[in-house]
Design a protein around this motif. Structure first.
Motif, mmCIF file in Angstrom:
data_model
loop_
_atom_site.group_PDB
_atom_site.id
_atom_site.type_symbol
_atom_site.label_atom_id
_atom_site.label_comp_id
_atom_site.label_asym_id
_atom_site.label_seq_id
_atom_site.Cartn_x
_atom_site.Cartn_y
_atom_site.Cartn_z
ATOM 1 N N PRO A 20 0.822 -1.210 0.000
ATOM 2 C CA PRO A 20 0.000 0.000 0.000
ATOM 3 C C PRO A 20 0.857 1.261 0.000
ATOM 4 O O PRO A 20 2.059 1.217 0.290
ATOM 5 C CB PRO A 20 -0.810 -0.121 1.297
ATOM 6 C CG PRO A 20 -0.031 -1.046 2.162
ATOM 7 C CD PRO A 20 0.757 -1.947 1.269
ATOM 8 N N VAL A 21 0.227 2.374 -0.335
ATOM 9 C CA VAL A 21 0.923 3.661 -0.328
ATOM 10 C C VAL A 21 0.112 4.661 0.489
ATOM 11 O O VAL A 21 -1.110 4.532 0.622
ATOM 12 C CB VAL A 21 1.154 4.210 -1.749
ATOM 13 C CG1 VAL A 21 1.904 3.210 -2.609
ATOM 14 C CG2 VAL A 21 -0.163 4.590 -2.418
ATOM 15 N N GLY A 22 0.807 5.670 1.026
ATOM 16 C CA GLY A 22 0.129 6.708 1.791
ATOM 17 C C GLY A 22 0.853 8.040 1.669
ATOM 18 O O GLY A 22 2.019 8.153 2.055
ATOM 19 N N PHE A 23 0.184 9.029 1.086
ATOM 20 C CA PHE A 23 0.721 10.381 0.962
ATOM 21 C C PHE A 23 -0.324 11.376 1.460
ATOM 22 O O PHE A 23 -1.523 11.105 1.396
ATOM 23 C CB PHE A 23 1.071 10.707 -0.493
ATOM 24 C CG PHE A 23 2.117 9.807 -1.084
ATOM 25 C CD1 PHE A 23 3.462 10.030 -0.827
ATOM 26 C CD2 PHE A 23 1.763 8.743 -1.907
ATOM 27 C CE1 PHE A 23 4.436 9.204 -1.376
ATOM 28 C CE2 PHE A 23 2.735 7.915 -2.466
ATOM 29 C CZ PHE A 23 4.071 8.143 -2.183
ATOM 30 N N TRP A 24 0.141 12.529 1.928
ATOM 31 C CA TRP A 24 -0.797 13.549 2.423
ATOM 32 C C TRP A 24 -0.212 14.931 2.216
ATOM 33 O O TRP A 24 1.003 15.108 2.088
ATOM 34 C CB TRP A 24 -1.120 13.320 3.901
ATOM 35 C CG TRP A 24 0.057 12.880 4.714
ATOM 36 C CD1 TRP A 24 0.999 13.662 5.306
ATOM 37 C CD2 TRP A 24 0.426 11.525 5.001
ATOM 38 N NE1 TRP A 24 1.931 12.897 5.949
ATOM 39 C CE2 TRP A 24 1.622 11.574 5.774
ATOM 40 C CE3 TRP A 24 -0.121 10.280 4.694
ATOM 41 C CZ2 TRP A 24 2.253 10.431 6.240
ATOM 42 C CZ3 TRP A 24 0.532 9.147 5.143
ATOM 43 C CH2 TRP A 24 1.690 9.225 5.918
ATOM 44 N N PHE A 25 -1.096 15.915 2.169
ATOM 45 C CA PHE A 25 -0.673 17.301 2.030
ATOM 46 C C PHE A 25 -1.714 18.188 2.694
ATOM 47 O O PHE A 25 -2.818 17.743 3.035
ATOM 48 C CB PHE A 25 -0.473 17.686 0.561
ATOM 49 C CG PHE A 25 -1.567 17.222 -0.364
ATOM 50 C CD1 PHE A 25 -2.738 17.944 -0.531
ATOM 51 C CD2 PHE A 25 -1.424 16.037 -1.075
ATOM 52 C CE1 PHE A 25 -3.733 17.512 -1.378
ATOM 53 C CE2 PHE A 25 -2.414 15.586 -1.928
ATOM 54 C CZ PHE A 25 -3.578 16.328 -2.078
ATOM 55 N N HIS A 26 -1.337 19.454 2.890
ATOM 56 C CA HIS A 26 -2.227 20.393 3.568
ATOM 57 C C HIS A 26 -3.345 20.848 2.630
ATOM 58 O O HIS A 26 -3.159 20.968 1.422
ATOM 59 C CB HIS A 26 -1.443 21.608 4.063
ATOM 60 C CG HIS A 26 -0.480 21.296 5.163
ATOM 61 N ND1 HIS A 26 -0.892 20.919 6.420
ATOM 62 C CD2 HIS A 26 0.881 21.299 5.190
ATOM 63 C CE1 HIS A 26 0.176 20.702 7.179
ATOM 64 N NE2 HIS A 26 1.260 20.923 6.457
ATOM 65 N N MET A 65 -5.629 15.744 8.265
ATOM 66 C CA MET A 65 -4.813 16.898 8.619
ATOM 67 C C MET A 65 -5.517 17.788 9.646
ATOM 68 O O MET A 65 -6.731 17.987 9.579
ATOM 69 C CB MET A 65 -4.495 17.708 7.364
ATOM 70 C CG MET A 65 -3.916 16.883 6.223
ATOM 71 S SD MET A 65 -2.336 16.108 6.623
ATOM 72 C CE MET A 65 -1.234 17.504 6.447
ATOM 73 N N SER A 66 -4.729 18.339 10.554
ATOM 74 C CA SER A 66 -5.287 19.211 11.604
ATOM 75 C C SER A 66 -5.145 20.684 11.239
ATOM 76 O O SER A 66 -5.027 21.545 12.120
ATOM 77 C CB SER A 66 -4.590 18.929 12.942
ATOM 78 O OG SER A 66 -3.188 19.095 12.828
ATOM 79 N N ASP A 67 -5.182 20.988 9.943
ATOM 80 C CA ASP A 67 -5.086 22.373 9.491
ATOM 81 C C ASP A 67 -6.139 23.236 10.190
ATOM 82 O O ASP A 67 -7.321 22.888 10.228
ATOM 83 C CB ASP A 67 -5.303 22.448 7.983
ATOM 84 C CG ASP A 67 -4.224 21.731 7.188
ATOM 85 O OD1 ASP A 67 -3.289 21.191 7.807
ATOM 86 O OD2 ASP A 67 -4.323 21.705 5.950
ATOM 87 N N CYS A 311 7.556 13.351 4.913
ATOM 88 C CA CYS A 311 6.625 14.227 5.629
ATOM 89 C C CYS A 311 5.557 14.657 4.624
ATOM 90 O O CYS A 311 5.402 14.037 3.573
ATOM 91 C CB CYS A 311 7.388 15.428 6.212
ATOM 92 S SG CYS A 311 6.480 16.353 7.488
ATOM 93 N N THR A 312 4.835 15.717 4.931
ATOM 94 C CA THR A 312 3.780 16.226 4.061
ATOM 95 C C THR A 312 4.353 16.623 2.702
ATOM 96 O O THR A 312 5.373 17.309 2.627
ATOM 97 C CB THR A 312 3.125 17.461 4.719
ATOM 98 O OG1 THR A 312 2.688 17.096 6.029
ATOM 99 C CG2 THR A 312 1.948 17.946 3.907
ATOM 100 N N ASP A 316 0.891 21.316 -4.385
ATOM 101 C CA ASP A 316 0.688 21.438 -5.827
ATOM 102 C C ASP A 316 1.081 20.178 -6.579
ATOM 103 O O ASP A 316 1.114 20.174 -7.809
ATOM 104 C CB ASP A 316 1.476 22.632 -6.372
ATOM 105 C CG ASP A 316 2.992 22.459 -6.248
ATOM 106 O OD1 ASP A 316 3.442 21.484 -5.605
ATOM 107 O OD2 ASP A 316 3.731 23.311 -6.789
ATOM 108 N N ILE A 317 1.355 19.105 -5.866
ATOM 109 C CA ILE A 317 1.798 17.884 -6.543
ATOM 110 C C ILE A 317 0.676 17.313 -7.403
ATOM 111 O O ILE A 317 -0.506 17.346 -7.038
ATOM 112 C CB ILE A 317 2.288 16.834 -5.516
ATOM 113 C CG1 ILE A 317 3.105 15.752 -6.202
ATOM 114 C CG2 ILE A 317 1.111 16.237 -4.736
ATOM 115 C CD1 ILE A 317 3.892 14.871 -5.239
ATOM 116 N N ASP A 318 1.043 16.810 -8.561
ATOM 117 C CA ASP A 318 0.081 16.183 -9.469
ATOM 118 C C ASP A 318 -0.227 14.788 -8.935
ATOM 119 O O ASP A 318 0.686 13.974 -8.732
ATOM 120 C CB ASP A 318 0.690 16.101 -10.873
ATOM 121 C CG ASP A 318 -0.329 15.702 -11.939
ATOM 122 O OD1 ASP A 318 -1.288 14.973 -11.609
ATOM 123 O OD2 ASP A 318 -0.150 16.113 -13.090
#
Length: 336
Positions: A20-26, A65-67, A311-312, A316-318
């Motif tokens: 599996p994969v896991g990525f995250w961003f704000h 995310m806790s933004d 990390c995050t 703007d990542i595609d």
């Protein structure tokens, strides 16, 4: 196999049909990270960002995310005239809006997609919340180190008090918000005066309070050792932290997934890709991303491995780049 079961199997070092994969961003802008209580639009923006991401990418799991909630709103900490003032700190309490609204945020999102994927809520370590109050000083780590040098008992009291509120938050986002666990973000104090011995004495107890509470309510919690913007960490400080899965900055620390898995006693690990702008994930070709995906899997194997980033990742990542990782991991998993 459901994505929930796929990721649970990876967490528990069981055979998986694919890595599996896991990525995250704000989903909020950096200037909005602390403003959720004062501007409800930021919370709505965060919620809608998560929903759009899940609908478009169909992730294997979600770090919520806790933004909007980066500022721990305890007024005693806003103007510290002396370290002794920290001894006056008391918890904000379980019904404070800062806790209530985060539980609401998590529940809204788990109601939306929690049946499909595992969810983990971002909670910073007490020392990180403390440091973020002094972000504008330009040297937040120095502030914490200075106070520790002046009165370590007062600092320990303050961090343990913050930990009491964070424990409440961890318990409630799991039991009421229906998150599957927390993603606890820790970091060495970036000041050489905070030695490993001093870290273990003053900083670590507050982190363990939060983690132990989370573990009482879920066995699936993630420890993130944050290498944001090149911050360095002594990973050995955390080998005894009881988290199911470990994520650290492979490309900052120079410790591979395979090496880290050994260091943390064979526990499941997340990571491998540099999260920074200009890195292979953000700017490389499809061929470069696929080649790095293959390298990571061949080095670390496919058991107890989740591909992700240090990390995050940049907002703007595609998303097709993340799909290149997942598709290559799927192809390789069928071959190995």
């Amino acid at each position: 196999m459901s994505k929930r079961q796929l990721v649970l199997d990876a967490f528990n070092n069981k055979p998986v049909e694919r890595v599996p994969v896991g990525f995250w961003f704000h989903f909020a802008d950096s200037g909005e990270f602390t403003e959720g209580l004062r501007n409800p639009d930021i919370i709505r923006k965060n919620i809608e960002g998560h929903k759009k991401f899940v609908a478009k990418f169909r992730p294997d799991f979600v770090k919520i995310m806790s933004d909007g909630f980066f500022e721990y709103p305890n007024p005693v900490l806003f103007n510290i005239e002396s370290p002794e003032k920290l001894l006056d700190l008391k918890p904000i309490g379980p019904e404070h809006p800062w806790i209530e609204k985060q539980v609401g945020l998590v529940r809204t999102l788990t109601d939306s997609f929690g049946d499909e994927v595992l969810t983990f809520y971002n909670i910073f370590a007490p020392a990180t919340y403390f440091k973020m109050l002094y972000e504008k000083t330009g040297n937040r780590d120095k502030v914490l180190a200075d106070l520790t040098m002046q009165n370590k008992d007062a600092v320990k009291h303050a961090l343990n008090t913050i930990a009491e509120d964070l424990s409440t938050l961890a318990r409630r986002v799991i039991t009421e918000g229906k998150a599957d666990g927390i993603y606890l973000s820790v970091q060495n104090v970036q000041d050489s005066r905070i030695t490993p011995e001093l870290y273990n004495e003053v900083i670590a107890p507050s982190e363990l309070i939060v983690l132990e509470t989370a573990n009482r309510h879920s066995e699936n919690n993630i420890l993130h050792i944050c290498g944001y913007e090149g911050s360095r960490n002594d990973l050995n400080l955390y080998v005894h932290y009881n988290a199911k899965v470990i994520n650290w900055a492979v490309n900052v620390e120079g410790i591979s997934l395979a090496e880290g898995k050994k260091l943390f006693g064979g526990r499941a690990v997340i990571g491998g890709f540099d999260n920074r702008p200009g890195g292979v994930l953000h700017s490389g070709s499809k061929e470069e991303i696929e080649a790095l995906t293959e390298k990571l899997i061949r080095e670390a194997g496919k058991t107890g491995i989740i591909l992700g980033a240090d990390c995050t990742v940049p907002g703007d990542i595609d998303l097709k780049r993340l799909d290149w990782v997942r598709n290559k991991a799927k192809d390789l998993s069928s071959q190995l």
